[in-house]
Design a protein around this motif. Structure first.
Motif, PDB file in Angstrom:
ATOM      1  N   GLU A 155      20.936 -54.521 -22.849  1.00 32.77           N
ATOM      2  CA  GLU A 155      19.493 -54.671 -22.657  1.00 32.77           C
ATOM      3  C   GLU A 155      19.241 -55.221 -21.258  1.00 32.77           C
ATOM      4  O   GLU A 155      19.749 -56.271 -20.889  1.00 32.77           O
ATOM      5  N   GLU A 156      18.461 -54.496 -20.476  1.00 28.55           N
ATOM      6  CA  GLU A 156      18.111 -54.966 -19.138  1.00 28.55           C
ATOM      7  C   GLU A 156      16.847 -55.825 -19.206  1.00 28.55           C
ATOM      8  O   GLU A 156      15.829 -55.399 -19.748  1.00 28.55           O
ATOM      9  N   VAL A 157      16.921 -57.015 -18.673  1.00 28.55           N
ATOM     10  CA  VAL A 157      15.776 -57.909 -18.600  1.00 28.55           C
ATOM     11  C   VAL A 157      15.432 -58.081 -17.128  1.00 28.55           C
ATOM     12  O   VAL A 157      16.276 -58.502 -16.326  1.00 28.55           O
ATOM     13  N   VAL A 158      14.216 -57.740 -16.752  1.00 25.07           N
ATOM     14  CA  VAL A 158      13.774 -57.826 -15.362  1.00 25.07           C
ATOM     15  C   VAL A 158      12.955 -59.103 -15.178  1.00 25.07           C
ATOM     16  O   VAL A 158      12.017 -59.361 -15.939  1.00 25.07           O
ATOM     17  N   VAL A 159      13.329 -59.874 -14.195  1.00 29.53           N
ATOM     18  CA  VAL A 159      12.652 -61.138 -13.906  1.00 29.53           C
ATOM     19  C   VAL A 159      11.925 -61.001 -12.571  1.00 29.53           C
ATOM     20  O   VAL A 159      12.525 -60.608 -11.565  1.00 29.53           O
ATOM     21  N   GLU A 160      10.657 -61.333 -12.564  1.00 28.12           N
ATOM     22  CA  GLU A 160       9.854 -61.244 -11.346  1.00 28.12           C
ATOM     23  C   GLU A 160       9.647 -62.626 -10.732  1.00 28.12           C
ATOM     24  O   GLU A 160       9.664 -63.642 -11.422  1.00 28.12           O
ATOM     25  N   THR A 161       9.472 -62.641  -9.427  1.00 28.38           N
ATOM     26  CA  THR A 161       9.179 -63.885  -8.717  1.00 28.38           C
ATOM     27  C   THR A 161       8.264 -63.582  -7.543  1.00 28.38           C
ATOM     28  O   THR A 161       8.416 -62.557  -6.878  1.00 28.38           O
ATOM     29  N   SER A 181      17.446 -58.360 -12.120  1.00 27.16           N
ATOM     30  CA  SER A 181      17.783 -57.996 -13.496  1.00 27.16           C
ATOM     31  C   SER A 181      18.989 -58.760 -14.001  1.00 27.16           C
ATOM     32  O   SER A 181      19.878 -59.148 -13.241  1.00 27.16           O
ATOM     33  N   LEU A 182      19.000 -58.958 -15.310  1.00 29.21           N
ATOM     34  CA  LEU A 182      20.201 -59.388 -16.003  1.00 29.21           C
ATOM     35  C   LEU A 182      20.401 -58.427 -17.169  1.00 29.21           C
ATOM     36  O   LEU A 182      19.457 -57.808 -17.665  1.00 29.21           O
ATOM     37  N   PHE A 183      21.643 -58.277 -17.596  1.00 27.19           N
ATOM     38  CA  PHE A 183      21.980 -57.333 -18.666  1.00 27.19           C
ATOM     39  C   PHE A 183      22.632 -58.112 -19.806  1.00 27.19           C
ATOM     40  O   PHE A 183      23.644 -58.783 -19.617  1.00 27.19           O
ATOM     41  N   LEU A 184      22.035 -57.990 -20.976  1.00 30.60           N
ATOM     42  CA  LEU A 184      22.488 -58.737 -22.148  1.00 30.60           C
ATOM     43  C   LEU A 184      23.045 -57.764 -23.178  1.00 30.60           C
ATOM     44  O   LEU A 184      22.395 -56.773 -23.538  1.00 30.60           O
ATOM     45  N   THR A 185      24.264 -58.033 -23.637  1.00 30.02           N
ATOM     46  CA  THR A 185      24.917 -57.190 -24.641  1.00 30.02           C
ATOM     47  C   THR A 185      25.270 -58.042 -25.856  1.00 30.02           C
ATOM     48  O   THR A 185      25.839 -59.122 -25.710  1.00 30.02           O
ATOM     49  N   MET A 222      19.130 -66.799 -17.389  1.00 33.53           N
ATOM     50  CA  MET A 222      20.524 -66.600 -17.788  1.00 33.53           C
ATOM     51  C   MET A 222      21.089 -67.865 -18.425  1.00 33.53           C
ATOM     52  O   MET A 222      21.818 -67.811 -19.412  1.00 33.53           O
ATOM     53  N   LYS A 223      20.729 -69.007 -17.860  1.00 31.41           N
ATOM     54  CA  LYS A 223      21.210 -70.269 -18.409  1.00 31.41           C
ATOM     55  C   LYS A 223      20.678 -70.487 -19.824  1.00 31.41           C
ATOM     56  O   LYS A 223      21.390 -70.994 -20.699  1.00 31.41           O
ATOM     57  N   GLN A 224      19.438 -70.101 -20.044  1.00 33.80           N
ATOM     58  CA  GLN A 224      18.859 -70.229 -21.373  1.00 33.80           C
ATOM     59  C   GLN A 224      19.623 -69.378 -22.376  1.00 33.80           C
ATOM     60  O   GLN A 224      19.880 -69.797 -23.511  1.00 33.80           O
TER      61      GLN A 224
END
Length: 363
Positions: free
Chosen positions: A304-310, A283-287, A146-148
């Motif tokens: 756009e949903e971006v899913v981040v795995e850890t 998830s984060l959502f980018l519009t 998200m910071k990026q």
């Protein structure tokens, strides 16, 4: 390859608070740390906690248990202290821990006010020990992503507005008996327990540039002892182009952990930034470029949903990063101390605004 035992940071846990269950698991999961001892004011309680949470040392034996905090700090084999004590006890025990050369992972809110936190940070600096507050969401890989997004000004534009919430509903027993609504233990109430997250998220989004002024909005909900149960505040940065932010924290509302950062071109949103709904995905959502269809309904684009795995939960990633700093220390890294200090400054400003009848407080 497993971490060599000699490189593990050995943690002492000071107190058996509910959050310590989650953090003791995190200490076990982090590849460069291990639980070594736990202390309570009751030896029986410390032993029960260690047994129930299966806290084993490097040799696979139940960790050391102590019936006083002083005994824990006197253990020469303990490298670092995780401290989930009530906020009113932080300054006394954190300063003592630093004087005993114990690195400090301190639960939030860090202190009742900035003056107390400064005593803690000074002690850590004088004795050359690492400080970090235990705010977990900073350490999730989604946060970095998200910071990026936010930092790419060519695509995201100027940050105009930040909004966030941190709420969960509590029962009558909590409102009557929990330490977070008792001025003797945690006088900041929901502002310290929940608003700490929101204030940190707002400052994080703007690279920790303090707002020009902070205003609590009428009317905060306080209990009969003057403890904040719910409040809302707005922040204003007066330099052009201006930025504004608002947050709401509450022990009385349904669960909500929303964060939205609106730029002039794009916006990014997370529904669970503080504590991900799922442990290994978030998830984060980018519009970008959204407009109403026919100027009246719907939208021309979908978020756009971006899913981040850890592989590790965010609390274990926090412990891992803290342990890396501890093992690599030559002079203590002040980054996390400065983040905590600025967060505490704004917490104090919101509290002062409420006490002043919702007047602006300049920083």
């Amino acid at each position: 390859m497993e971490e060599n035992q000699t490189t593990l940071v050995r943690f002492g846990i000071m107190g058996c608070a509910t959050i310590a269950r989650k953090m003791s698991r995190a200490i076990k999961l982090a590849p460069n740390s291990t639980p070594h001892a736990i202390a309570s004011r009751s030896l029986e309680k410390a032993k029960a906690f260690a047994t129930q949470n299966e806290l084993l040392d490097e040799q696979g034996k139940l960790i050391k248990t102590y019936g006083s905090y002083v005994e824990l700090l006197d253990d020469q084999e303990v490298d670092a202290i995780y401290m989930p004590l009530p906020t009113s006890l932080h300054v006394e025990w954190a300063v003592l821990a630093a004087s005993k050369k114990k690195h400090l992972l301190l639960e939030k809110p860090t202190a009742l006010n900035l003056a107390q936190l400064d005593q803690i940070l000074e002690a850590c600096q004088v004795h050359g020990v690492q400080f970090m507050d235990a705010t977990m969401w900073y350490h999730h890989p989604r946060t970095a992503m998200m910071k990026q997004v936010i930092s790419n000004s060519a695509n995201f534009g100027h940050i105009h507005k930040i909004t966030c919430t941190s709420c969960y509903p509590v029962g009558s027993d909590f409102l009557e008996r929990d330490i977070r609504v008792d001025p003797e233990f945690d006088a900041l109430g929901a502002l310290g327990d929940l608003g700490w997250y929101n204030i940190g998220q707002i400052l994080w989004a703007v690279d920790y540039k303090l707002p020009t002024f902070v205003t609590a909005l009428p009317a905060a909900t306080l209990n009969s002892k003057g403890i904040i149960l719910a409040c809302t505040a707005s922040f204003q940065w007066e330099e052009e182009p201006k930025t504004t932010a608002t947050f709401h924290c509450s022990f009385l509302s349904s669960a909500s952990m929303d964060v939205t950062v609106c730029g002039s071109i794009e916006s990014v949103h997370a529904t669970d930034l503080t504590i991900p709904w799922q442990e290994k995905t978030a998830s984060l959502f980018l519009t970008s470029g959204a407009k109403c269809v026919n100027l009246q309904s719907g939208s021309n684009v979908e978020a756009e949903e971006v899913v981040v795995e850890t592989q590790l939960p965010q609390e274990a990633l926090m412990v891992q990063e803290f342990a890396l700093l501890v093992k690599g220390i030559k002079s203590c890294d002040k980054t996390w101390a400065e983040i905590s200090r600025k967060t505490q400054m704004v917490v104090d400003a919101v509290r002062n605004s409420i006490d002043l009848g919702y007047k602006p407080v300049y920083l």
